[in-house]
Design a protein around this motif. Structure first.
Motif, PDB file in Angstrom:
ATOM      1  N   SER A  56      22.125  29.791  33.512  1.00 38.54           N
ATOM      2  CA  SER A  56      21.039  30.758  33.692  1.00 38.54           C
ATOM      3  C   SER A  56      20.520  30.672  35.126  1.00 38.54           C
ATOM      4  O   SER A  56      20.482  29.610  35.723  1.00 38.54           O
ATOM      5  CB  SER A  56      19.921  30.473  32.695  1.00 38.54           C
ATOM      6  N   GLU A  57      20.149  31.841  35.652  1.00 39.58           N
ATOM      7  CA  GLU A  57      19.621  31.909  37.019  1.00 39.58           C
ATOM      8  C   GLU A  57      18.202  31.394  37.037  1.00 39.58           C
ATOM      9  O   GLU A  57      17.454  31.659  36.112  1.00 39.58           O
ATOM     10  CB  GLU A  57      19.654  33.362  37.507  1.00 39.58           C
ATOM     11  N   PRO A  58      17.732  30.706  37.998  1.00 44.21           N
ATOM     12  CA  PRO A  58      18.518  30.074  39.051  1.00 44.21           C
ATOM     13  C   PRO A  58      19.112  28.757  38.536  1.00 44.21           C
ATOM     14  O   PRO A  58      18.561  28.133  37.645  1.00 44.21           O
ATOM     15  CB  PRO A  58      17.480  29.806  40.147  1.00 44.21           C
ATOM     16  N   PHE A  59      20.241  28.384  39.062  1.00 44.07           N
ATOM     17  CA  PHE A  59      20.860  27.121  38.662  1.00 44.07           C
ATOM     18  C   PHE A  59      21.050  26.260  39.903  1.00 44.07           C
ATOM     19  O   PHE A  59      21.166  26.751  41.009  1.00 44.07           O
ATOM     20  CB  PHE A  59      22.188  27.331  37.928  1.00 44.07           C
TER      21      PHE A  59
END
Length: 56
Positions: free
Chosen positions: A4-7
């Motif tokens: 999932s963003e941000p990673f």
């Protein structure tokens, strides 16, 4: 890889290593997984292998 963003970079690295490990093990039972971040010493220097497999 279901990130999932941000990673973070470490999450990306773990995801890539997991995918590569799965792929190599799917090539057949002739591959044996030894470890992740496997430490080897060459002379007086330490090196770490992301993945270590043996092919028998």
């Amino acid at each position: 890889m279901n990130l999932s963003e941000p990673f973070s970079e470490s999450e990306l690295k773990k995801g890539l290593i997991k995918q590569m490990k799965t792929f190599i093990l799917e090539l057949g039972r002739d591959f044996i997984f030894i470890g992740e971040e496997y430490k080897i010493m060459v002379g007086n220097s330490d090196f770490y292998l992301d993945l270590l497999f043996y092919h028998v």
